[in-house]
Structures are given as C-alpha cells and as structure tokens.
Design an enzyme around this catalytic site. Sequence first.
Site, PDB file in Angstrom:
ATOM      1  N   HIS A   1       0.853  -1.273   0.149  1.00 20.85           N
ATOM      2  CA  HIS A   1      -0.098   0.102   0.077  1.00 20.85           C
ATOM      3  C   HIS A   1       0.833   1.085   0.065  1.00 20.85           C
ATOM      4  O   HIS A   1       0.601   2.270   0.920  1.00 20.85           O
ATOM      5  CB  HIS A   1      -0.846   0.129   1.271  1.00 20.85           C
ATOM      6  CG  HIS A   1      -1.861  -1.149   1.237  1.00 20.85           C
ATOM      7  ND1 HIS A   1      -2.532  -1.624   2.293  1.00 20.85           N
ATOM      8  CD2 HIS A   1      -2.405  -1.683   0.125  1.00 20.85           C
ATOM      9  CE1 HIS A   1      -3.381  -2.529   2.029  1.00 20.85           C
ATOM     10  NE2 HIS A   1      -3.223  -2.767   0.957  1.00 20.85           N
TER      11      HIS A   1
HETATM   12  C1  LIG Z   1       0.020  -7.381  -4.803  1.00 23.61           C
HETATM   13  C2  LIG Z   1      -0.849  -6.406  -4.308  1.00 23.61           C
HETATM   14  C3  LIG Z   1      -2.025  -6.659  -3.209  1.00 23.61           C
HETATM   15  C4  LIG Z   1      -2.822  -5.681  -3.000  1.00 23.61           C
HETATM   16  N1  LIG Z   1      -4.050  -6.018  -2.350  1.00 23.61           N
HETATM   17  C5  LIG Z   1      -5.012  -5.058  -2.319  1.00 23.61           C
HETATM   18  C6  LIG Z   1      -6.373  -5.527  -1.603  1.00 23.61           C
HETATM   19  O1  LIG Z   1      -6.530  -6.534  -1.323  1.00 23.61           O
HETATM   20  N2  LIG Z   1      -7.170  -4.469  -1.460  1.00 23.61           N
HETATM   21  C7  LIG Z   1      -6.937  -3.215  -1.755  1.00 23.61           C
HETATM   22  O2  LIG Z   1      -7.808  -2.153  -1.284  1.00 23.61           O
HETATM   23  N3  LIG Z   1      -5.769  -2.791  -1.995  1.00 23.61           N
HETATM   24  C8  LIG Z   1      -4.652  -3.839  -2.479  1.00 23.61           C
HETATM   25  N4  LIG Z   1      -3.621  -3.332  -3.127  1.00 23.61           N
HETATM   26  C9  LIG Z   1      -3.193  -1.914  -3.486  1.00 23.61           C
HETATM   27  C10 LIG Z   1      -3.960  -1.267  -4.472  1.00 23.61           C
HETATM   28  O3  LIG Z   1      -4.366  -2.190  -5.522  1.00 23.61           O
HETATM   29  C11 LIG Z   1      -3.420   0.129  -4.969  1.00 23.61           C
HETATM   30  O4  LIG Z   1      -3.187   0.908  -3.848  1.00 23.61           O
HETATM   31  C12 LIG Z   1      -3.749   0.779  -6.034  1.00 23.61           C
HETATM   32  O5  LIG Z   1      -4.453  -0.261  -6.998  1.00 23.61           O
HETATM   33  C13 LIG Z   1      -3.372   1.872  -6.317  1.00 23.61           C
HETATM   34  O6  LIG Z   1      -3.953   2.584  -7.666  1.00 23.61           O
HETATM   35  P1  LIG Z   1      -3.292   3.453  -8.444  1.00 23.61           P
HETATM   36  O7  LIG Z   1      -4.302   4.055  -9.466  1.00 23.61           O
HETATM   37  O8  LIG Z   1      -2.728   4.638  -7.572  1.00 23.61           O
HETATM   38  O9  LIG Z   1      -1.834   2.816  -9.220  1.00 23.61           O
HETATM   39  P2  LIG Z   1      -2.018   1.500  -9.945  1.00 23.61           P
HETATM   40  O10 LIG Z   1      -3.230   0.886 -10.189  1.00 23.61           O
HETATM   41  O11 LIG Z   1      -0.653   0.718  -9.640  1.00 23.61           O
HETATM   42  O12 LIG Z   1      -1.808   1.987 -11.501  1.00 23.61           O
HETATM   43  C14 LIG Z   1      -0.937   2.754 -12.179  1.00 23.61           C
HETATM   44  C15 LIG Z   1      -0.739   2.346 -13.824  1.00 23.61           C
HETATM   45  O13 LIG Z   1      -0.098   3.424 -14.459  1.00 23.61           O
HETATM   46  C16 LIG Z   1       0.701   2.746 -15.214  1.00 23.61           C
HETATM   47  N5  LIG Z   1       2.129   3.425 -15.493  1.00 23.61           N
HETATM   48  C17 LIG Z   1       3.036   3.915 -14.611  1.00 23.61           C
HETATM   49  N6  LIG Z   1       3.880   4.621 -14.972  1.00 23.61           N
HETATM   50  C18 LIG Z   1       3.462   4.747 -16.516  1.00 23.61           C
HETATM   51  C19 LIG Z   1       4.116   5.597 -17.669  1.00 23.61           C
HETATM   52  N7  LIG Z   1       5.193   6.266 -17.584  1.00 23.61           N
HETATM   53  N8  LIG Z   1       3.461   5.596 -18.807  1.00 23.61           N
HETATM   54  C20 LIG Z   1       2.253   4.795 -18.921  1.00 23.61           C
HETATM   55  N9  LIG Z   1       1.685   4.025 -18.059  1.00 23.61           N
HETATM   56  C21 LIG Z   1       2.298   4.205 -16.715  1.00 23.61           C
HETATM   57  C22 LIG Z   1       1.044   1.318 -14.845  1.00 23.61           C
HETATM   58  O14 LIG Z   1       1.643   0.414 -15.579  1.00 23.61           O
HETATM   59  C23 LIG Z   1      -0.247   1.030 -13.960  1.00 23.61           C
HETATM   60  O15 LIG Z   1      -1.147   0.394 -14.853  1.00 23.61           O
HETATM   61  C24 LIG Z   1      -2.792  -4.402  -3.447  1.00 23.61           C
HETATM   62  C25 LIG Z   1      -1.487  -3.898  -4.451  1.00 23.61           C
HETATM   63  C26 LIG Z   1      -0.900  -5.061  -4.771  1.00 23.61           C
HETATM   64  C27 LIG Z   1       0.383  -4.677  -5.816  1.00 23.61           C
END
Ligand SMILES: Cc1cc2nc3c(=O)[nH]c(=O)nc-3n(C[C@H](O)[C@H](O)[C@H](O)COP(=O)(O)OP(=O)(O)OC[C@H]3O[C@@H](n4cnc5c(N)ncnc54)[C@H](O)[C@@H]3O)c2cc1C
Length: 534
Positions: free
Chosen positions: A471
């Site tokens: 997280h």
């Molecule tokens: C293994 C794991 C288990 C988890 N379990 C849970 C759970 O059970 N419940 C829960 O609530 N949360 C869980 N989480 C946490 C939750 O999934 C994340 O906090 C959330 O998905 C973050 O969302 P975000 O939009 O910030 O980033 P992300 O969902 O990580 O999205 C970022 C995206 O941007 C893309 N990206 C990055 N840089 C670039 C670039 N330069 N150009 C183009 N694209 C780019 C990436 O490829 C990615 O697709 C877990 C996370 C992980 C990794």
Amino acid sequence: MDTQEFDYVIVGAGSAGCVLASRLTEDPDTTVCLLEAGEKDSSVLIHAPVGIPALVRAKSSTNYGYETVPQPGLNGRRGYQPRGRTLGGSSSINAMLYVRGHRWDYDHWGELGNAGWSYDEVLPAFVRAENNEQIANSFHGQGGPLNVTYPLYDSAVTEMFLRAAESQGLARNPDYNGAEQEGAFVYQVTHRNGERCSSAKAYLTPNLARPNLDLKTEATSTRVLIDGSCAEGVEYERGGRLHRVRARREVIISSGAFGSPQLLMLSGIGTASDLQAHGIEVAHNLPGVGRNLQDHIDYVQSWRTPAWSDTVGLSARGAAKFAAGMLEWKKRRTGLMTTVYATGGAFMRSEAGLPAPDLQIVFVVAIVDDHARKMHLGHGISSHVDVLRPYSRGVVTLRSKDPHDSVLIDPGFLSDERDLELLVKGAQMQQRIVESAPFAPIRGEMLYATRIDDVAALREDIRNRADTQYHPVGTCKMGPADDPMAVVDERLRVRGIARLRVVDASIMPTLIGGNTNAPTIMIAERAASWIKAG
Ligand SMILES: Cc1cc2nc3c(=O)[nH]c(=O)nc-3n(C[C@H](O)[C@H](O)[C@H](O)COP(=O)(O)OP(=O)(O)OC[C@H]3O[C@@H](n4cnc5c(N)ncnc54)[C@H](O)[C@@H]3O)c2cc1C
C-alpha cells in the site's frame, strides 16, 4: 514526430486512471486519450481470483516486481514491491479485499488543511462507485461500476478464525465498511460472477467502444510537455518510437505511487538540485515530489495444518481439489478458483481509548512465506498483521533519467521504533488468536516459531521477515498552500503548473487505516466529477 490532440490525456490505466477515462467519456463531446505502459489484461490468472500468488510472486509482463533499496529497519534486506502493469494497474494483481479505511482518516485529511475531504464529504464517492450485492444501507451503493460481494467460496477454517477472534475479545462485525470498523469479519471482495472485478473490468472494458476514448497500451509516457508553467500534452514511447499527444484541457497523471513522482521528475518537476544532478531541465522546483512515502509494514506468521483441513496447499489432496475446482470454475464460475485465500480479518485497537483501530489482521487459509516466493509442501494457515498508521516515512528518487528505469524506492520501513513496538503487540495479539482453542483441531507446528512472551525474538523475526502489505502512498501529497511539501492542492492540481493534475494513491497525505484500492477509486471518482463540472 506524429501528434494527436484530445481534451484530456491520462497517464496510467490503473485503479484511478480507468475511473477517470470512463467518467470523463460519459460526455460524448469530451475526448480522452488513455496511455498505459502495460499490455491488455488478457491473462486468465488475472480473472480467476485464485491466480493472485502467481501474479504477485515474480516480476512479469503484468507486474513491475520492484525491489526497494536495502532497509536498515529490516536488517538490511531489500523489500519487494509488486505493482500492476496492465489494464487495471495494481487492481489487476491485488488481493481484491474491499476496504475503505476509517472515518478518522478522512477527517484527519480535512484537519491537515485539505478542505472537502472529511469522511462525510468522501462517503458519497465510495457509494457512487459501488455495487454491493449484499449490503444495502446508507454506507453502501447499488448500481455503481465496482462490484462488491462476499466471496462465493468459503473455507470452514474461516469460522474457526472468527470464533478464535471472539475468544480474544474481538466481536464479529457484520460490516467493517459501515458504521464501525473494529472487530472480526469475513472480507468483502471486488468480484463479479466469480471473477476479479478490477478497475479495468469495472470502468474501462465495458466502455472501450466509445468513439471519444482512445486507449493506447504498451505506451510508456516519457514526460509531460510543459510550456512555461502550463502542461500542454504528453510524450510517450511505443514500439521503439516517440509520439506526442496534446491536451486541449488537462493532463492527468495516474501512474501510481512510484510512477507518478517519476513522471513529474522526468518532466522537470521536483527538487531542483536532484533534477539537475540527472541533467534534467527544471520546470518547477517542487520539493515534495517523491517525499512522504508511507506503506503498511506487514508481518506474517504461519502454522502447518493437516491435508484434510479446509485449506489450500501443495499435496496430492490439494492437487485433486484444485483440478476439480478448475473444471467447476470453467463451467460455472464458482468453487475453489474464486478464493482470495485471505478469507477472515480483523481491525483491532492495541490500547483502549484510541480514536480508531491501529492494527489490521489478514487471515489466510494457506501458508504464505515471502510474498509466495518461498513455497512449502503441505497445508497451513497464516495470519498477517499490519501497522495501520506508521510513523516511518520514505522517499522515491530517480535512479536515472531513462523513463524505462525503475525509481529508487526507500520506504524507510521500521525506521521509527514506534512502528516496531506496535507490530510486536499486533503479532502477540494475532498469535493469541491462532493459538486459542477453536484452532486446536487443525493447528500444527509453527513455521519460524516464536513465543508470545519472547519480545526480543519477535522483534528479531519481524526485522528478518516483515515487508510491505502493498500500500505505498503519499509521494505527491495533497496539502494546503502554506505546506511547502504539498505537491497538489485539494482539487489535486499540481502546485505551480497549470492544467496538470495527479489523481491516484500518491496524493494521500497520510496512509489510511485499511487497504488502498477502494480509497484510490474514491479519489478518482471525486476528481472526475470536479473536472466534468469545470
Ligand atoms: C500485490 C498487491 C495486493 C494488493 N491487495 C489489495 C487489496 O486486497 N485491497 C486493496 O484495497 N488494495 C490492495 N492493493 C493496493 C491497491 O491495489 C493499490 O493501492 C491501487 O491499485 C493503486 O492504484 P493507483 O491508481 O494509484 O496505481 P496503479 O493501479 O498501480 O496504476 C498505475 C498504472 O500506471 C501505469 N504507468 C505507470 N507509469 C507509467 C508511464 N510512465 N506511462 C504509462 N503508464 C504508466 C502502470 O503500468 C499502472 O497500470 C494491493 C496491491 C498489490 C500490488
């Protein structure tokens, strides 16, 4: 170099990016380009919930599989940081637990000077996002894109966990996302029809036919194009060539807690001296970029159980159950393949009188060791415990100015001794639960055995084996104008650069007491409605 033009350019199709792309293109007159570094979410391991360990345990085309810098608080070990790299981002490889955090967390964001972020103000966005299959009341939504349900498959061992938790004074809580968070429960999950309901499945995939939405996968953004102090568009690399997309209205960065600060820094927004050291021209000196990294430190303890116990394990019996489960899932989308392993959980207060629970348990019906990177023959149960509001702070910095290079991740785990002491208390509480009478019929020997009263051994085992609960947040934190470390304002606009927002988990000023997917989706729902309202 070819250049296209859209109203909005969104970087990252993760938990937040998919929400934004879907909500903004509800208006057919608004055009959106969504850039995602990863590929389409076509692997069955993403859609069958049982696939989580395979997705998480190793770096792959759908998992960045980062490592941290050596952590003094973890006896010098490097931590592991899996992150999704596909449609849905980390919501396509996460554990699917639907958790919102505590009312206190959002009221606290408000108290830090972020107008409009109290619990009562964020609740409508959680509700709008949700379609809860079982719970209908003022805390929950029906008809939203994100499907939430109790898991279709349950293990008899979950009931043992609930009785064991009760024996240690933790009442059963019928809805930890409702009026009261504390207690023990079965996790609500983001599933639909026995499949993972990632942010992509909830928001993006159903709307891909919209003519005003242009999704580009395998497109890595290399920098935001800035003219003076105004974002004009994005440069990205695809198929070995550089391209440009111009944004008539805004560029929105949703690249996650590591990707968003990286893209800002590559675009010249960050601590000026750090950027200059990498030969990057400074567009705006914003020292908070990459600072304030916070993550849940997690400690897991495991016990062996017999193969006949209702657990998932590596045995002849386990393999037969698995094979039958695969056939059942193929036919009906039910059965063992819909398990999230982490069936039971609890929110606990380490001391009476705290304003909110400060520890979370994730109880798993399998042996979990080192993010499933170490496998054990046989069956077992595991219990994870997490410090919900760590004092330790970390930082994300550039390794180089190559956009394909990973950033340097330093979570600073256990750099504040108070986190270690709370984790020890949590470990003692969870060990008391698993060592209580309800587990007696199945509980065998403990892996990495520790005694509840041996605090020195617990401290040492924590430093040897604890790591992230996945997280990371806070690296582009939201804050008021008088906070020099704030990267975005309360509407998530980047300070000092016009027409540029960051919308994802990185904007959280402090880590919330719970998992971070639903809160990130809530953040994106709110941003989308402000952007649409102009
Ligand atoms: C293994 C794991 C288990 C988890 N379990 C849970 C759970 O059970 N419940 C829960 O609530 N949360 C869980 N989480 C946490 C939750 O999934 C994340 O906090 C959330 O998905 C973050 O969302 P975000 O939009 O910030 O980033 P992300 O969902 O990580 O999205 C970022 C995206 O941007 C893309 N990206 C990055 N840089 C670039 C670039 N330069 N150009 C183009 N694209 C780019 C990436 O490829 C990615 O697709 C877990 C996370 C992980 C990794």
